[in-house]
Design a protein around this motif. Sequence first.
Motif, PDB file in Angstrom:
ATOM      1  N   ASN A  48      17.651  -6.869   3.108  1.00 46.35           N
ATOM      2  CA  ASN A  48      18.228  -7.679   1.917  1.00 46.35           C
ATOM      3  C   ASN A  48      19.660  -7.434   1.641  1.00 46.35           C
ATOM      4  O   ASN A  48      20.063  -6.361   1.451  1.00 46.35           O
ATOM      5  CB  ASN A  48      17.404  -7.274   0.812  1.00 46.35           C
ATOM      6  CG  ASN A  48      17.645  -8.397  -0.460  1.00 46.35           C
ATOM      7  OD1 ASN A  48      18.219  -9.263  -0.376  1.00 46.35           O
ATOM      8  ND2 ASN A  48      17.037  -8.074  -1.652  1.00 46.35           N
ATOM      9  N   VAL A  49      20.175  -8.464   2.150  1.00 49.00           N
ATOM     10  CA  VAL A  49      22.002  -8.370   2.060  1.00 49.00           C
ATOM     11  C   VAL A  49      22.305  -9.003   0.808  1.00 49.00           C
ATOM     12  O   VAL A  49      22.149 -10.167   0.572  1.00 49.00           O
ATOM     13  CB  VAL A  49      22.285  -8.954   3.125  1.00 49.00           C
ATOM     14  CG1 VAL A  49      23.981  -8.918   3.276  1.00 49.00           C
ATOM     15  CG2 VAL A  49      22.075  -8.481   4.652  1.00 49.00           C
ATOM     16  N   PHE A  50      23.118  -8.346  -0.145  1.00 49.05           N
ATOM     17  CA  PHE A  50      23.610  -8.615  -1.166  1.00 49.05           C
ATOM     18  C   PHE A  50      25.138  -8.854  -0.946  1.00 49.05           C
ATOM     19  O   PHE A  50      26.078  -7.892  -0.795  1.00 49.05           O
ATOM     20  CB  PHE A  50      23.386  -7.675  -2.412  1.00 49.05           C
ATOM     21  CG  PHE A  50      22.054  -7.702  -2.762  1.00 49.05           C
ATOM     22  CD1 PHE A  50      21.575  -8.503  -3.991  1.00 49.05           C
ATOM     23  CD2 PHE A  50      21.331  -6.958  -2.316  1.00 49.05           C
ATOM     24  CE1 PHE A  50      20.441  -8.395  -4.505  1.00 49.05           C
ATOM     25  CE2 PHE A  50      19.813  -6.854  -2.860  1.00 49.05           C
ATOM     26  CZ  PHE A  50      19.557  -7.619  -3.814  1.00 49.05           C
ATOM     27  N   ASN A  51      25.769 -10.366  -1.321  1.00 51.32           N
ATOM     28  CA  ASN A  51      27.082 -10.427  -0.734  1.00 51.32           C
ATOM     29  C   ASN A  51      27.831 -10.303  -2.014  1.00 51.32           C
ATOM     30  O   ASN A  51      27.847 -11.136  -2.933  1.00 51.32           O
ATOM     31  CB  ASN A  51      27.156 -11.734  -0.240  1.00 51.32           C
ATOM     32  CG  ASN A  51      28.491 -12.372   0.105  1.00 51.32           C
ATOM     33  OD1 ASN A  51      29.460 -11.550  -0.012  1.00 51.32           O
ATOM     34  ND2 ASN A  51      28.855 -13.976   0.198  1.00 51.32           N
TER      35      ASN A  51
ATOM     36  N   ASN B 205      22.123 -13.130  -2.645  1.00 49.43           N
ATOM     37  CA  ASN B 205      21.744 -12.072  -1.479  1.00 49.43           C
ATOM     38  C   ASN B 205      20.678 -13.090  -0.682  1.00 49.43           C
ATOM     39  O   ASN B 205      20.128 -14.266  -1.013  1.00 49.43           O
ATOM     40  CB  ASN B 205      20.796 -11.165  -2.088  1.00 49.43           C
ATOM     41  CG  ASN B 205      19.540 -11.497  -2.847  1.00 49.43           C
ATOM     42  OD1 ASN B 205      19.558 -12.196  -3.999  1.00 49.43           O
ATOM     43  ND2 ASN B 205      18.281 -11.096  -2.242  1.00 49.43           N
ATOM     44  N   TYR B 206      20.367 -12.668   0.485  1.00 46.51           N
ATOM     45  CA  TYR B 206      19.379 -13.204   1.645  1.00 46.51           C
ATOM     46  C   TYR B 206      18.835 -12.033   2.261  1.00 46.51           C
ATOM     47  O   TYR B 206      19.547 -11.033   2.514  1.00 46.51           O
ATOM     48  CB  TYR B 206      20.357 -14.010   2.435  1.00 46.51           C
ATOM     49  CG  TYR B 206      19.516 -14.869   3.693  1.00 46.51           C
ATOM     50  CD1 TYR B 206      18.619 -15.600   3.280  1.00 46.51           C
ATOM     51  CD2 TYR B 206      19.598 -14.232   4.979  1.00 46.51           C
ATOM     52  CE1 TYR B 206      17.668 -16.361   4.513  1.00 46.51           C
ATOM     53  CE2 TYR B 206      18.728 -14.528   5.854  1.00 46.51           C
ATOM     54  CZ  TYR B 206      17.903 -15.746   5.445  1.00 46.51           C
ATOM     55  OH  TYR B 206      17.077 -16.218   6.722  1.00 46.51           O
ATOM     56  N   THR B 207      17.545 -12.384   2.581  1.00 48.36           N
ATOM     57  CA  THR B 207      16.892 -11.361   3.368  1.00 48.36           C
ATOM     58  C   THR B 207      16.563 -11.848   4.571  1.00 48.36           C
ATOM     59  O   THR B 207      15.919 -12.663   5.112  1.00 48.36           O
ATOM     60  CB  THR B 207      15.428 -10.908   2.555  1.00 48.36           C
ATOM     61  OG1 THR B 207      15.627 -10.496   1.276  1.00 48.36           O
ATOM     62  CG2 THR B 207      14.768 -10.089   3.397  1.00 48.36           C
ATOM     63  N   TYR B 208      17.010 -11.051   5.710  1.00 53.98           N
ATOM     64  CA  TYR B 208      16.882 -11.296   7.147  1.00 53.98           C
ATOM     65  C   TYR B 208      15.552 -10.428   7.309  1.00 53.98           C
ATOM     66  O   TYR B 208      15.147  -9.351   6.922  1.00 53.98           O
ATOM     67  CB  TYR B 208      17.889 -10.433   7.903  1.00 53.98           C
ATOM     68  CG  TYR B 208      19.097 -11.089   8.001  1.00 53.98           C
ATOM     69  CD1 TYR B 208      19.564 -12.168   8.746  1.00 53.98           C
ATOM     70  CD2 TYR B 208      20.151 -10.902   6.938  1.00 53.98           C
ATOM     71  CE1 TYR B 208      20.780 -12.571   8.888  1.00 53.98           C
ATOM     72  CE2 TYR B 208      21.463 -11.404   7.116  1.00 53.98           C
ATOM     73  CZ  TYR B 208      21.791 -12.289   7.945  1.00 53.98           C
ATOM     74  OH  TYR B 208      23.153 -12.734   7.999  1.00 53.98           O
ATOM     75  N   HIS B 209      14.739 -10.855   8.249  1.00 51.58           N
ATOM     76  CA  HIS B 209      13.543 -10.607   8.730  1.00 51.58           C
ATOM     77  C   HIS B 209      13.383 -10.774  10.458  1.00 51.58           C
ATOM     78  O   HIS B 209      13.207 -12.042  10.718  1.00 51.58           O
ATOM     79  CB  HIS B 209      12.484 -10.968   8.029  1.00 51.58           C
ATOM     80  CG  HIS B 209      10.913 -10.387   8.623  1.00 51.58           C
ATOM     81  ND1 HIS B 209       9.782 -10.955   8.344  1.00 51.58           N
ATOM     82  CD2 HIS B 209      10.724  -9.388   9.618  1.00 51.58           C
ATOM     83  CE1 HIS B 209       8.922 -10.383   9.042  1.00 51.58           C
ATOM     84  NE2 HIS B 209       9.437  -9.286   9.742  1.00 51.58           N
TER      85      HIS B 209
END
Length: 552
Positions: A71-74, A110-114
């Motif tokens: 989970n990437v918070f920009n 934010n966006y979550t990579y999986h």
Amino acid sequence: MMQGGKLLTVFVCLVSSVALVNAGDPYFYYTWNVTYGTVAPLGIPQQVILINGQFPGPNLNSTSNNNVVINVFNNLDEPFLLTWSGLQHRKNSWQDGVTGTTCPIPAGTNYTYHFQPKDQIGSYFYYPSTALHRFSGGFGGLRVNSRLLIPVPYADPEDDYTVLINDWYTKSHTALKTFLDSGRTLGSPDGVLINGKSGKVGGPNVPLFTMKPGKTYKYRICNVGFKSTLNFRIQGHKMKLVEMEGSHVLQNDYDSLDVHVGQCFAVLVTADQNAKNYYMVASTRFLKKEVSTVGVMSYEGSNVQASSELPKAPVGWAWSLNQFRSFRWNLTASAARPNPQGSYHYGKINITRTIKLANTKNLVNGKVRFGLNGVSHVDTETPLKLAEYFEMSEKVFKYNVIKDEPAAKITTLTVEPNVLNITFRTFVEIVFENHEKSMQSFHLDGYSFFSVASEPGTWTPEKRNNYNLLDAVSRHTVQVFPKSWSAILLTFDNAGMWNIRSENWERRYLGQQMYVSVLSPEKSLRDEYNIPLNTNLCGIVKGLPLPTPYTI
């Protein structure tokens, strides 16, 4: 999970229940906060990009087939993306993290990579793919370990170290972007870093790594820089090359290694010298003026300073070419699967298509642009993959604006999206031609390929007689020497939209990149995953309902 011997916090939840649903492949959860910070890698305080307060970012340690959820918070003031250089994202270009596949993460969101390093092992790295953010940091090591049931062709090392080497500029990414947007070039780098630090011979250098006498260690060396080939060497120690970008290789000893931009090597180093400190050296190659740095590797319990006499770098690119030719695939070793690497006989497969890509440089409206086969790529507001998936491609880009064979003389550059169709599951030959006097390296997302030849001069079909069709290394980034060409072979069996790019980030930003669209005619989950439900939609597809999902 370990990072250079230090514990890295991992958020793991519901591992057992999730793993039961997914055939035993465990899930690992991370939260990454992306922020600005101030550090002084070259002694001058400057703004950098931090991940969880770290520069470089945290080391991502995984194992084949693990599910990785980040989970990437920009927290920057600009849109941001991370890409995972070398991970193939089988059937899943949605997670590739480049602007041709993914809407950037807006500032303050934010966006979550999986993703899952399916059937992969090896040494890789991640970095920001948007704008020139990579010039300010945000990069880190990414390792994929073999599963316990797969034998590795060497004994377990005492420890596993990540060595990130890169050229560096003291100006911010925004200042550098302004330079390029105004038509100026960046010039030579201001310095070289090893794991975010620049050392001096005789200076108060804190050891980056420690070794116990008599023990053997693995060092994963990646050039995460922007334009410079870097030669890496360790004072008084041989390096036994064992792995290269996901492939086990024949284990030869080297005094030094030329690591071209975007490439990674894994070597074994044995602490078999007198117990003292030793310098690791990283220095630029093929530039008018050499720029270098040192870092200290220390023997445990020793306070003896390293010698000021550094090992010398090689001279000329013929040396580098010969070193490339010494790299060989280990045919008997298993990689991510139990079967030996050499059981795949790529040299016996018929080539169905040949694509020649010539790097191009020219002025467009008085400003320098770069391209491939006369086309300088420009990113679109709507990612190419989204436009294609929503069947709106014709409103965003045209397919096949370049030909497989470039013109004999390219005098102009067209600025537009550069997307090439490649038929699913075809075996293709790609020849990179470098007509300039500078060093080049090229990367292909979504795949590994066989780097079968690299030679001076101009490629002709007769050059195939010189191809290594037995044990060329399967990798993801290939160098192209000045006034030379390099040839790669691969099967395009991974459906999706995939980026081919110059690893010289200045050239990539100014258009020397393209995308290949590999579509499965079946539109089946057997070949490609559906768009993730958490995907950001932007451009002309923003607010639209998702298309009918694929089924088996």
